[in-house]
Design a protein around this motif. Structure first.
Motif, PDB file in Angstrom:
ATOM      1  N   UNK A  74      22.243  32.584  38.428  1.00 58.43           N
ATOM      2  CA  UNK A  74      22.524  31.729  37.311  1.00 58.43           C
ATOM      3  C   UNK A  74      23.024  32.534  36.206  1.00 58.43           C
ATOM      4  N   UNK A  75      22.511  33.746  36.248  1.00 61.27           N
ATOM      5  CA  UNK A  75      22.946  34.269  34.736  1.00 61.27           C
ATOM      6  C   UNK A  75      23.725  35.823  35.114  1.00 61.27           C
ATOM      7  N   UNK A  76      24.233  35.561  36.204  1.00 62.32           N
ATOM      8  CA  UNK A  76      25.311  36.699  36.692  1.00 62.32           C
ATOM      9  C   UNK A  76      26.370  36.807  35.819  1.00 62.32           C
ATOM     10  N   UNK A  77      26.755  38.065  35.099  1.00 57.31           N
ATOM     11  CA  UNK A  77      27.993  38.064  34.192  1.00 57.31           C
ATOM     12  C   UNK A  77      29.168  38.344  35.081  1.00 57.31           C
ATOM     13  N   UNK A  78      30.302  37.432  35.063  1.00 50.84           N
ATOM     14  CA  UNK A  78      31.496  37.402  35.869  1.00 50.84           C
ATOM     15  C   UNK A  78      32.677  37.713  34.818  1.00 50.84           C
ATOM     16  N   UNK A 113      36.820  47.909  27.561  1.00 51.47           N
ATOM     17  CA  UNK A 113      36.523  47.027  26.481  1.00 51.47           C
ATOM     18  C   UNK A 113      35.981  45.702  27.004  1.00 51.47           C
ATOM     19  N   UNK A 114      36.565  45.057  27.893  1.00 51.98           N
ATOM     20  CA  UNK A 114      36.108  43.758  28.160  1.00 51.98           C
ATOM     21  C   UNK A 114      34.733  43.837  28.981  1.00 51.98           C
ATOM     22  N   UNK A 115      34.445  45.012  29.742  1.00 50.39           N
ATOM     23  CA  UNK A 115      33.419  45.211  30.551  1.00 50.39           C
ATOM     24  C   UNK A 115      32.286  45.531  29.488  1.00 50.39           C
ATOM     25  N   UNK A 116      32.513  46.370  28.565  1.00 55.97           N
ATOM     26  CA  UNK A 116      31.531  46.724  27.487  1.00 55.97           C
ATOM     27  C   UNK A 116      31.179  45.432  26.516  1.00 55.97           C
ATOM     28  N   UNK A 117      32.034  44.637  26.161  1.00 54.57           N
ATOM     29  CA  UNK A 117      31.807  43.462  25.645  1.00 54.57           C
ATOM     30  C   UNK A 117      30.747  42.302  26.298  1.00 54.57           C
ATOM     31  N   UNK A 123      31.912  37.574  25.206  1.00 50.73           N
ATOM     32  CA  UNK A 123      32.978  37.226  26.308  1.00 50.73           C
ATOM     33  C   UNK A 123      34.270  37.790  25.843  1.00 50.73           C
ATOM     34  N   UNK A 124      35.268  38.020  26.802  1.00 47.84           N
ATOM     35  CA  UNK A 124      36.433  38.620  26.470  1.00 47.84           C
ATOM     36  C   UNK A 124      37.519  38.024  27.193  1.00 47.84           C
ATOM     37  N   UNK A 125      38.218  37.423  26.755  1.00 49.53           N
ATOM     38  CA  UNK A 125      39.506  36.675  27.550  1.00 49.53           C
ATOM     39  C   UNK A 125      40.755  37.685  27.031  1.00 49.53           C
ATOM     40  N   UNK A 126      41.696  37.949  27.887  1.00 52.66           N
ATOM     41  CA  UNK A 126      42.812  38.642  27.613  1.00 52.66           C
ATOM     42  C   UNK A 126      43.836  38.110  26.556  1.00 52.66           C
ATOM     43  N   UNK A 127      44.360  38.706  25.706  1.00 54.69           N
ATOM     44  CA  UNK A 127      45.019  37.937  24.545  1.00 54.69           C
ATOM     45  C   UNK A 127      46.276  37.330  25.098  1.00 54.69           C
TER      46      UNK A 127
END
Length: 213
Positions: A74-78, A113-117, A123-127
């Motif tokens: 349930x808590x897996x980051x994707x 940057x997305x991975x480290x965030x 959370x990280x979403x492409x601009x």
């Protein structure tokens, strides 16, 4: 170290991305899979901080795969990596609490940057994914026109063009020497792959990506 597991059905992209990422300080690759089932088979015993997951896999629809991932972990980051930037896809996937959505044309630095965030709890979403939000194609996927064939097969593109010319399923079947049921399947696959709901959405996609005039 931030551990990653990569899922993508294109071998060259998978291998190239792995090579780029292992060169980055503080990142390691725990493994990879070419399809959804390959991921699900390994997931129960997998210890990876983040899954880097392609949207279009050959064996399972993206929402179903996410549901199965959440059932197992349930808590897996994707983080999703995709050519598709339409807001319809983003909205559909964020319902399942994905932590990131990155376009495949992003720089390696943006991906890092997305991975480290995400690893740190953000959370990280492409601009670039909201570029369609204020025009007539708000819910239409737009991709680089040179990459359309990475999303759709040649046959699907043929069917799409004929759909846009207002040919019926029977007429398309006759022109392409296929059965009507095969054309119906192609239509359903086009709607599913492109994240639209009807023929109007297919036409908007074709216009936006310059498949028709």
């Amino acid at each position: 170290m931030i551990s990653l597991f990569i899922i993508d059905d294109h071998e060259l992209y998978l291998e190239g991305l792995s090579l780029l990422l292992v060169r980055q300080s503080g990142i390691e690759i725990r493994g990879s899979a070419r399809n959804g089932q390959g991921l699900l088979d390994q997931l129960p015993g997998l210890e990876a901080d983040i899954l880097l997951l392609d949207v279009n896999l050959p064996d399972i629809e993206e929402e179903l795969l996410l549901k199965k991932i959440r059932e197992i972990k349930p808590d897996q980051k994707v983080i999703y990596l995709t050519l598709m930037r339409g807001t319809r896809y983003v909205h559909k996937l964020t319902k399942h609490k994905v932590q990131g959505y990155i376009l495949k044309n992003a720089s390696i630095q943006e991906l890092v940057d997305a991975i480290t965030t995400v690893h740190s709890g953000g959370t990280y979403f492409s601009k670039d994914i909201d570029v369609l939000s204020n025009d007539d194609f708000r819910h239409t996927i737009t991709i680089d026109d040179t990459k359309v064939e990475d999303i759709l097969s040649k046959r699907e593109i043929e069917v799409l063009k004929l759909v846009c010319k207002e040919y019926s399923n029977a007429e398309i079947a006759e022109k392409l020497y296929l059965s009507i049921s095969t054309i119906e399947t192609h239509r359903k696959n086009l709607i599913s792959k492109l994240g639209v709901t009807n023929t109007v959405g297919l036409v908007k996609f074709a216009i936006k990506n310059r498949l028709i005039d």
